[in-house]
Design a protein around this motif. Structure first.
Motif, mmCIF file in Angstrom:
data_model
loop_
_atom_site.group_PDB
_atom_site.id
_atom_site.type_symbol
_atom_site.label_atom_id
_atom_site.label_comp_id
_atom_site.label_asym_id
_atom_site.label_seq_id
_atom_site.Cartn_x
_atom_site.Cartn_y
_atom_site.Cartn_z
ATOM 1 N N LEU A 11 0.829 -1.208 0.000
ATOM 2 C CA LEU A 11 0.000 0.000 0.000
ATOM 3 C C LEU A 11 0.865 1.262 0.000
ATOM 4 C CD1 LEU A 11 -2.805 -1.172 2.450
ATOM 5 C CD2 LEU A 11 -2.991 -0.864 -0.044
ATOM 6 N N LEU A 12 1.957 1.236 0.752
ATOM 7 C CA LEU A 12 2.869 2.385 0.756
ATOM 8 C C LEU A 12 3.566 2.543 -0.591
ATOM 9 C CD1 LEU A 12 4.113 1.905 4.369
ATOM 10 C CD2 LEU A 12 3.189 4.056 3.485
ATOM 11 N N ALA A 13 3.878 1.434 -1.247
ATOM 12 C CA ALA A 13 4.471 1.508 -2.585
ATOM 13 C C ALA A 13 3.485 2.143 -3.569
ATOM 14 C CB ALA A 13 4.883 0.115 -3.065
ATOM 15 N N LEU A 14 2.208 1.793 -3.447
ATOM 16 C CA LEU A 14 1.200 2.402 -4.321
ATOM 17 C C LEU A 14 1.055 3.896 -4.043
ATOM 18 C CD1 LEU A 14 -1.474 -0.439 -4.308
ATOM 19 C CD2 LEU A 14 0.090 0.191 -6.180
ATOM 20 N N LEU A 15 1.125 4.284 -2.775
ATOM 21 C CA LEU A 15 1.112 5.709 -2.437
ATOM 22 C C LEU A 15 2.310 6.401 -3.077
ATOM 23 C CD1 LEU A 15 0.124 8.218 -0.891
ATOM 24 C CD2 LEU A 15 1.427 7.376 1.089
ATOM 25 N N PHE A 16 3.480 5.769 -2.994
ATOM 26 C CA PHE A 16 4.683 6.352 -3.589
ATOM 27 C C PHE A 16 4.526 6.507 -5.105
ATOM 28 C CE2 PHE A 16 9.001 6.242 -5.302
ATOM 29 C CZ PHE A 16 9.555 7.300 -4.607
ATOM 30 N N ILE A 17 3.902 5.523 -5.747
ATOM 31 C CA ILE A 17 3.652 5.625 -7.195
ATOM 32 C C ILE A 17 2.747 6.817 -7.496
ATOM 33 C CG2 ILE A 17 2.483 4.498 -9.155
ATOM 34 C CD1 ILE A 17 5.274 3.378 -8.532
ATOM 35 N N LEU A 18 1.686 6.990 -6.710
ATOM 36 C CA LEU A 18 0.800 8.144 -6.919
ATOM 37 C C LEU A 18 1.560 9.459 -6.766
ATOM 38 C CD1 LEU A 18 -2.434 7.051 -5.005
ATOM 39 C CD2 LEU A 18 -2.145 7.302 -7.478
ATOM 40 N N LEU A 19 2.411 9.538 -5.750
ATOM 41 C CA LEU A 19 3.196 10.757 -5.545
ATOM 42 C C LEU A 19 4.198 10.959 -6.682
ATOM 43 C CD1 LEU A 19 3.774 10.457 -1.696
ATOM 44 C CD2 LEU A 19 2.114 11.916 -2.892
ATOM 45 N N SER A 20 4.738 9.874 -7.206
ATOM 46 C CA SER A 20 5.675 9.954 -8.332
ATOM 47 C C SER A 20 4.972 10.424 -9.597
ATOM 48 C CB SER A 20 6.326 8.588 -8.587
ATOM 49 O OG SER A 20 7.088 8.193 -7.463
ATOM 50 N N VAL A 21 3.776 9.909 -9.836
ATOM 51 C CA VAL A 21 2.986 10.345 -10.999
ATOM 52 C C VAL A 21 2.685 11.831 -10.887
ATOM 53 C CG1 VAL A 21 0.723 10.121 -12.120
ATOM 54 C CG2 VAL A 21 2.051 8.078 -11.547
ATOM 55 N N ASN A 22 2.425 12.313 -9.684
ATOM 56 C CA ASN A 22 2.187 13.740 -9.486
ATOM 57 C C ASN A 22 3.431 14.563 -9.835
ATOM 58 O OD1 ASN A 22 0.447 15.909 -8.720
ATOM 59 N ND2 ASN A 22 1.605 16.068 -6.814
ATOM 60 N N VAL A 23 4.615 14.072 -9.459
ATOM 61 C CA VAL A 23 5.859 14.766 -9.825
ATOM 62 C C VAL A 23 5.998 14.802 -11.352
ATOM 63 C CG1 VAL A 23 8.386 14.684 -9.750
ATOM 64 C CG2 VAL A 23 7.070 14.259 -7.668
ATOM 65 N N ILE A 24 5.754 13.687 -11.999
ATOM 66 C CA ILE A 24 5.850 13.616 -13.465
ATOM 67 C C ILE A 24 4.863 14.584 -14.104
ATOM 68 C CG2 ILE A 24 5.456 12.125 -15.460
ATOM 69 C CD1 ILE A 24 6.474 9.784 -13.604
ATOM 70 N N ARG A 25 3.649 14.605 -13.585
ATOM 71 C CA ARG A 25 2.628 15.520 -14.111
ATOM 72 C C ARG A 25 3.089 16.975 -14.010
ATOM 73 N NH1 ARG A 25 -1.401 18.503 -12.053
ATOM 74 N NH2 ARG A 25 -1.048 17.837 -9.912
ATOM 75 N N TRP A 26 3.647 17.349 -12.857
ATOM 76 C CA TRP A 26 4.148 18.703 -12.668
ATOM 77 C C TRP A 26 5.353 18.986 -13.577
ATOM 78 C CZ3 TRP A 26 2.419 23.087 -10.899
ATOM 79 C CH2 TRP A 26 1.320 23.083 -10.040
ATOM 80 N N ARG A 27 6.220 17.996 -13.751
ATOM 81 C CA ARG A 27 7.378 18.188 -14.639
ATOM 82 C C ARG A 27 6.920 18.460 -16.070
ATOM 83 N NH1 ARG A 27 12.080 17.777 -12.513
ATOM 84 N NH2 ARG A 27 12.458 16.566 -10.633
ATOM 85 N N LEU A 28 5.940 17.708 -16.524
ATOM 86 C CA LEU A 28 5.416 17.918 -17.877
ATOM 87 C C LEU A 28 4.758 19.283 -18.002
ATOM 88 C CD1 LEU A 28 3.934 14.378 -18.606
ATOM 89 C CD2 LEU A 28 5.986 15.395 -19.627
ATOM 90 N N LYS A 29 3.962 19.647 -17.009
ATOM 91 C CA LYS A 29 3.271 20.936 -17.010
ATOM 92 C C LYS A 29 4.265 22.097 -17.019
ATOM 93 C CE LYS A 29 -0.130 23.546 -14.328
ATOM 94 N NZ LYS A 29 -1.004 23.518 -13.146
#
Length: 128
Positions: A11-29
């Motif tokens: 579950l913590l790994a999935l949380l980390f993935i969500l937070l990582s996707v958010n970083v990627i989203r911000w990097r693209l933006k």
């Protein structure tokens, strides 16, 4: 077998993935490949992810050691829920603009209490 630890680690790994996707989203933006480019939203996303990466591993490690030492199932779930809940609350509270400070504070408090209780319990069990 580390059945209970596996649940919370996953579950913590999935949380980390969500937070990582958010970083990627911000990097693209922000069109920023390295660093934060001075973008406040990207800085917050990076720190949310990094904070999870800083605290979750020690909590998972302690959870696993406690399970190997034979900690009661209920105690394992209490510790695991504290760690997971703490990390979710912190990420949610810190990641919002403006921050939801009570969530952030409760998140770090739960995390630190979990780490402290687990560490002391493991140490006590090892010394007996």
């Amino acid at each position: 077998m580390l059945t209970i630890t596996a649940i919370y680690a996953s579950l913590l790994a999935l949380l980390f993935i969500l937070l990582s996707v958010n970083v990627i989203r911000w990097r693209l933006k922000a069109r920023v490949s390295v660093g934060d480019g001075g973008h406040h939203g990207l800085v917050k996303a990076i720190r949310c992810q990094a904070n999870c990466a800083e605290y979750a591993p020690i909590g998972i490690l302690l959870l696993g050691i406690a399970e190997l030492q034979g900690a009661p199932v209920w105690a394992m779930h209490v510790l695991g829920a504290m760690l997971l809940g703490g990390r979710i609350l912190h990420a949610f509270g810190f990641g919002r603009q403006p921050q939801i400070v009570p969530f952030r504070r409760l998140g770090i408090l739960l995390t630190l209490i979990m780490i402290t209780v687990a560490a002391l319990g493991i140490l006590g069990h090892a010394l007996i």
